[in-house]
Design a protein around this motif. Sequence first.
Motif, mmCIF file in Angstrom:
data_model
loop_
_atom_site.group_PDB
_atom_site.id
_atom_site.type_symbol
_atom_site.label_atom_id
_atom_site.label_comp_id
_atom_site.label_asym_id
_atom_site.label_seq_id
_atom_site.Cartn_x
_atom_site.Cartn_y
_atom_site.Cartn_z
ATOM 1 N N VAL B 314 0.848 -1.193 0.000
ATOM 2 C CA VAL B 314 0.000 0.000 0.000
ATOM 3 C C VAL B 314 0.881 1.240 0.000
ATOM 4 C CG1 VAL B 314 -1.893 -1.161 1.223
ATOM 5 C CG2 VAL B 314 -0.172 0.127 2.510
ATOM 6 N N ASP B 315 0.284 2.361 -0.374
ATOM 7 C CA ASP B 315 1.034 3.615 -0.335
ATOM 8 C C ASP B 315 0.660 4.422 0.906
ATOM 9 O OD1 ASP B 315 -1.372 4.866 -0.820
ATOM 10 O OD2 ASP B 315 -0.960 5.202 -2.959
ATOM 11 N N LEU B 316 1.211 5.607 1.026
ATOM 12 C CA LEU B 316 0.982 6.433 2.211
ATOM 13 C C LEU B 316 -0.497 6.672 2.498
ATOM 14 C CD1 LEU B 316 3.580 9.372 2.197
ATOM 15 C CD2 LEU B 316 3.709 7.143 3.296
ATOM 16 N N ASP B 317 -1.286 6.700 1.425
ATOM 17 C CA ASP B 317 -2.714 6.954 1.597
ATOM 18 C C ASP B 317 -3.501 5.684 1.866
ATOM 19 O OD1 ASP B 317 -2.175 9.665 1.002
ATOM 20 O OD2 ASP B 317 -2.191 9.189 -1.133
ATOM 21 N N GLY B 318 -2.798 4.557 1.929
ATOM 22 C CA GLY B 318 -3.465 3.297 2.185
ATOM 23 C C GLY B 318 -3.997 2.637 0.930
ATOM 24 N N HIS B 319 -3.663 3.180 -0.203
ATOM 25 C CA HIS B 319 -4.148 2.586 -1.462
ATOM 26 C C HIS B 319 -3.285 1.401 -1.849
ATOM 27 C CE1 HIS B 319 -5.774 6.843 -2.359
ATOM 28 N NE2 HIS B 319 -6.692 6.095 -1.756
ATOM 29 N N PRO B 320 -3.906 0.308 -2.240
ATOM 30 C CA PRO B 320 -3.138 -0.859 -2.687
ATOM 31 C C PRO B 320 -2.322 -0.507 -3.921
ATOM 32 C CG PRO B 320 -5.477 -1.395 -2.449
ATOM 33 C CD PRO B 320 -5.349 0.083 -2.319
ATOM 34 N N CYS B 321 -1.147 -1.060 -4.040
ATOM 35 C CA CYS B 321 -0.313 -0.844 -5.210
ATOM 36 C C CYS B 321 0.723 -1.952 -5.276
ATOM 37 C CB CYS B 321 0.360 0.527 -5.164
ATOM 38 S SG CYS B 321 1.438 0.755 -3.735
ATOM 39 N N GLN B 322 1.454 -1.969 -6.359
ATOM 40 C CA GLN B 322 2.544 -2.925 -6.488
ATOM 41 C C GLN B 322 3.861 -2.184 -6.402
ATOM 42 O OE1 GLN B 322 2.779 -5.650 -9.693
ATOM 43 N NE2 GLN B 322 1.645 -7.155 -8.504
ATOM 44 N N ILE B 323 4.861 -2.854 -5.875
ATOM 45 C CA ILE B 323 6.191 -2.263 -5.860
ATOM 46 C C ILE B 323 7.188 -3.295 -6.377
ATOM 47 C CG2 ILE B 323 6.679 -2.924 -3.468
ATOM 48 C CD1 ILE B 323 8.288 -0.283 -3.259
ATOM 49 N N THR B 324 8.094 -2.824 -7.235
ATOM 50 C CA THR B 324 9.209 -3.660 -7.644
ATOM 51 C C THR B 324 10.471 -2.940 -7.181
ATOM 52 O OG1 THR B 324 7.981 -4.396 -9.579
ATOM 53 C CG2 THR B 324 10.371 -4.813 -9.555
ATOM 54 N N ILE B 325 11.111 -3.545 -6.202
ATOM 55 C CA ILE B 325 12.217 -2.852 -5.547
ATOM 56 C C ILE B 325 13.433 -2.809 -6.453
ATOM 57 C CG2 ILE B 325 13.798 -2.921 -3.593
ATOM 58 C CD1 ILE B 325 11.463 -4.200 -2.025
ATOM 59 N N GLY B 326 13.874 -1.591 -6.774
ATOM 60 C CA GLY B 326 15.109 -1.427 -7.531
ATOM 61 C C GLY B 326 16.264 -1.312 -6.555
ATOM 62 N N GLY B 327 17.205 -0.492 -6.845
ATOM 63 C CA GLY B 327 18.345 -0.343 -5.950
ATOM 64 C C GLY B 327 19.240 -1.560 -6.032
ATOM 65 N N ARG B 328 20.221 -1.581 -5.141
ATOM 66 C CA ARG B 328 21.213 -2.660 -5.172
ATOM 67 C C ARG B 328 21.140 -3.383 -3.851
ATOM 68 N NH1 ARG B 328 25.438 1.859 -5.678
ATOM 69 N NH2 ARG B 328 23.875 2.564 -4.191
#
Lengths: 360, 360, 360, 360
Positions: B314-328
């Motif tokens: 979820v995001d800050l507003d509580g909305h469902p979402c997907q995340i694909t973690i980048g970074g190393r």
Amino acid sequence: MPGNTFGHLLRLTTFGESHGLSIGGIVDGVPPGLELCEKDLQRELDLRKPGQGSTSTARKEADLVHIQSGLFQGKTTGTPIAFLIENTNQQSSDYDELARVFRPGHADFTYHTKYHGFRDYRGGGRASGRETAARVAAGAIAAKILAQISVEIFAASVEFGGIGIDNEFVDLAGALARPYFAASDSVISRWDQAVQKARENHDTLGGIVQIEANNVPAGLGEPVFDKISAMLGHGLLSVGAVKGVEFGDGFQAARSTGSANNDLLLAPKSAGALPGFATNHAGGMLGGITTGQSIIARVAVKPIASVPRPQQTVDLDGHPCQITIGGRHDLSAIPRIVPVLRAMTALVLADAWLMQNSLG
Amino acid sequence: MPGNTFGHLLRLTTFGESHGLSIGGIVDGVPPGLELCEKDLQRELDLRKPGQGSTSTARKEADLVHIQSGLFQGKTTGTPIAFLIENTNQQSSDYDELARVFRPGHADFTYHTKYHGFRDYRGGGRASGRETAARVAAGAIAAKILAQISVEIFAASVEFGGIGIDNEFVDLAGALARPYFAASDSVISRWDQAVQKARENHDTLGGIVQIEANNVPAGLGEPVFDKISAMLGHGLLSVGAVKGVEFGDGFQAARSTGSANNDLLLAPKSAGALPGFATNHAGGMLGGITTGQSIIARVAVKPIASVPRPQQTVDLDGHPCQITIGGRHDLSAIPRIVPVLRAMTALVLADAWLMQNSLG
Amino acid sequence: MPGNTFGHLLRLTTFGESHGLSIGGIVDGVPPGLELCEKDLQRELDLRKPGQGSTSTARKEADLVHIQSGLFQGKTTGTPIAFLIENTNQQSSDYDELARVFRPGHADFTYHTKYHGFRDYRGGGRASGRETAARVAAGAIAAKILAQISVEIFAASVEFGGIGIDNEFVDLAGALARPYFAASDSVISRWDQAVQKARENHDTLGGIVQIEANNVPAGLGEPVFDKISAMLGHGLLSVGAVKGVEFGDGFQAARSTGSANNDLLLAPKSAGALPGFATNHAGGMLGGITTGQSIIARVAVKPIASVPRPQQTVDLDGHPCQITIGGRHDLSAIPRIVPVLRAMTALVLADAWLMQNSLG
Amino acid sequence: MPGNTFGHLLRLTTFGESHGLSIGGIVDGVPPGLELCEKDLQRELDLRKPGQGSTSTARKEADLVHIQSGLFQGKTTGTPIAFLIENTNQQSSDYDELARVFRPGHADFTYHTKYHGFRDYRGGGRASGRETAARVAAGAIAAKILAQISVEIFAASVEFGGIGIDNEFVDLAGALARPYFAASDSVISRWDQAVQKARENHDTLGGIVQIEANNVPAGLGEPVFDKISAMLGHGLLSVGAVKGVEFGDGFQAARSTGSANNDLLLAPKSAGALPGFATNHAGGMLGGITTGQSIIARVAVKPIASVPRPQQTVDLDGHPCQITIGGRHDLSAIPRIVPVLRAMTALVLADAWLMQNSLG
């Protein structure tokens, strides 16, 4: 610092030896205005009282608690709450042999070494499990603090003598009504048999206790060194006979994968509420801070060291000898350790909550 | 008290976020007259440095440590030793997405909640594993203190991706020369395969680390709440990704019997020496005080939360979402966590030794 | 515990020697969301900076502060704030003689003894007044916390070289704009003469600093041992050169009577407000808890020990010798100590406020 | 942290209200092997006991102390020593009026505010001077620790009702045998007259107590924040009625010059001994660390707030009213505060000595 005080804003300092006049403690930092009476403490102490159940010592202690301070007109005043529990049923003569011989599995040798030979050897002195009564009394106060925010803490035996309860049958809430404070009725008869067999073998048993804290607010615990897991771990591992602690999936998490072990976040159930989670592999904490999910811990309890059979050891002079431990001893720290672990959990969570309050 | 300080007489206070100017710490309470130089810290930091081995992040940090104070003419002076490690290879843009989305398995959500929405989201901020570099640097100082009394601490991976090493093959002393800081050569190829498979599955792995401290004097640890197990447990559980800790036989002790679990005492090997023990089921402690035997601990390390695949959140507003973690990111906290756990063990034991010294 | 940390919930840990690479500190426990930048610290540091005014050393230090952590997008995040101040203008050669000779009135002898002969003798090492820069930087953070609740802290010199300011002329608020941070313009010329005379006599001077904290909420301070007077006293007496502290009427109160010394309570000025007081002999505290009145403290500052003339002393071997202190030294700790004492007051009050917040 | 614990390695935690069941405390960190019995504590308590001397309350308390733990066969064991003093002579009805009215000069208003209105108003509750009995009992234990290294602590009244004793006549060692624990016989008759006059005026008096600790080893105290002055100041200022503290020449040092105020070092009296000093303006400390000279402190004690005459004040609702304090009250905290201040000095010095021991 010398080790008899626990906590930051809610602080418990305890005293007392197994065969001294009394044991007890001082709880400092209790917020004012909390309804509290001796019965609140006594109820918990009665759960830990010796002389109950098939695994317990024959030593009978009424373990009546007397509050000395910090209450006025039935409410806390913010000042320290001191309490005493008299030692009424001492049979020190049971322990005369222990003056010069180190019992295997006990703290006799280590206390002797640490304190340069000055040691109250009667019943283990300060190292006796008897000191945990003070923790239970204090935990009852912590539980009252937590009740204000509806935090409830359950604990139960989930394994005993190597016989475990399948996760699906675990019911912590009903445990206090069961023998062994067991998490399920299904194992009672097999645990009874294990007791029977251990008695025949002149042996003792251990087990595993599971703890669950519900309604814990998100945000408790302090980075970096005082993660909620670190503080709970400190508290639980400080109880005699505890040899391990794990949170959530614990050692099983080490065998899992990230994709399986991560608890995915879910949309809040209502506007303004916090997000939820699809699972609780983490045991209610992320980065050492509570998530709002239930905190789940499991604690490994070793078998009682006082086995009723001859054991090889040495005396004060280092001479080999045999000892056959007399006195009155439990066959297992299960179930009497259950309210103790619950108390430590309550102390840690109440402390963490006061810490978080200080942020405004 | 707010959680960034550890220890009693030997105290480490740390600071720093993953993408701030620097991380570092202050070690207070180091006795005077100890030979110490930056190289002593650097050697340990190099063991933890990213960019090495098959499980490590591509982020390269030289992790050069700079001591600011507390040394004079190559020796400690008893005053605080401050050290800094600059963050030189920050790619904060990798983390822009994280400003508004909570990564599963990370502290994003809990820090956000705890600190009322004020959070350095870049690379996990304070909750990043990067803070452990300060522990390693401080642990090197603690190790120098302990070296005065010949205490040696070993740590090694004994299980990885569910593939363990049989106890009989465990060789902690040689671990630092092996991939994964493994306790045995025998598992390397299977662990390599596990890495290969996890990479193919876009997944991450966990494992178990065993710690052994030798030549620890008897008598360390404080009753009742600061047992050596409680202090070690506190320190080890305060390391991110750690989900459990056990001492000696640990959870297996819960399944044993008293007669099997007790370590029988043996006559001292020479006049004036302390008694010995026939076994070490207890992991070097009785009643929470060290026995003079080796301290043995095992630590469960969860899989890295940053799995390189889309995850539900979820995001800050509580909305469902997907995340694909980048970074190393590392594929596993194994083996970089090994020197961190060794450092925490050193900090606890050196602290406990200073405490015991105060008794004269 | 080893003495380089101050505070409970708001904690300052400092490091650094006069002639090391840098001095600095870590402030832990700062609530999140506070606007803060380096300038906030620098402004206070500039007040303490050497090389200003008629009593100050010729050593010039820019004393530029560099914040390393704990801020994000201009606001605090609740994580530790580390800061560094480089030592840029060291002339260590000035101090070569000090390696073997104890300066009278300095900590050379006591540090030498305490730390078994291991000592950074350059400029007093850790015992140098230079460490107080870290206090000032941290105090600026504490002041920002207190500004949220409108607490203002003033400090000023009210006596110098034995020449005092009558109470009726004391104006603390305007002090920072005056030479000597004096509490009144009326004494400046006489204080100038005292400086002139002391310089002619190759001597140094002391004085008295008065502190006032306004708008402090009632209820701060902890019974029994952490009364607000005890915590302030601890903080103020921990500053080098401070030889005494008093609150309200202080030592004069000892000569008063109860009827004269009691501050009578007055009806609140408005409905819902707290009661007022007819006088403030108590200096803003009763039973160690703040009353809501201004906190008033006075601090005795001894003359600088580095008198520029030959003095009798002994060397490391105990042989009598003379020392003529070179280097660059202040003629008085007045006025540079004024912002230091203000900083300590801010640290104590902010800490006490966070403590009180924890009660809810 | 919530204020009822004092000390680092030697820690006192106290509890109890004026009209509760008992008051008492727990002393943790006492080294093992020290000969100790209740009489050691009782002797000191008897010096503080009410109902003695011309300035004391008519309330008679036997103040019998009961040790609960930490002793075995007449010696300390290193475990916490708990002690209780029953409240036997309570006349709570004396205090009924206080439920709703704030006494001037007392903590009634501040405790009421701090603790959100929950307050044991009987006799001042926790804020009563009665809590100092626990300090005295604990101080007796600390004194026994210090006796091992021949540290002796003297304290005496050097000023009373504004009538001081010239420094040259001050004899602290003989004070306990004199009325008022006076430092000289020469003032007794004038002090008697002051009492007489104060009684006639329905008023109360204050005074100044001087403390001297001899044979204190050099090297005690911790830089930077826990200077011996800071720790002593904390302890002394934590005693109710104390409004100021100074060390050595104290506030007079602020009026001196560096050349006059510096204590010049002298060659050791014998080979291997520490250097001596020509004078002791510093009161036995340099840079906050003890020099080996006598520690000298002076403490300002305000007049007793309970003046036996009508006073203006307000009630809980903020309404103006008059109060005439009944009950049984001392006319001055002199001399009963003398053993309390001595006890606090002993607690600090014993703690500092244990701290120094930890360095080896």
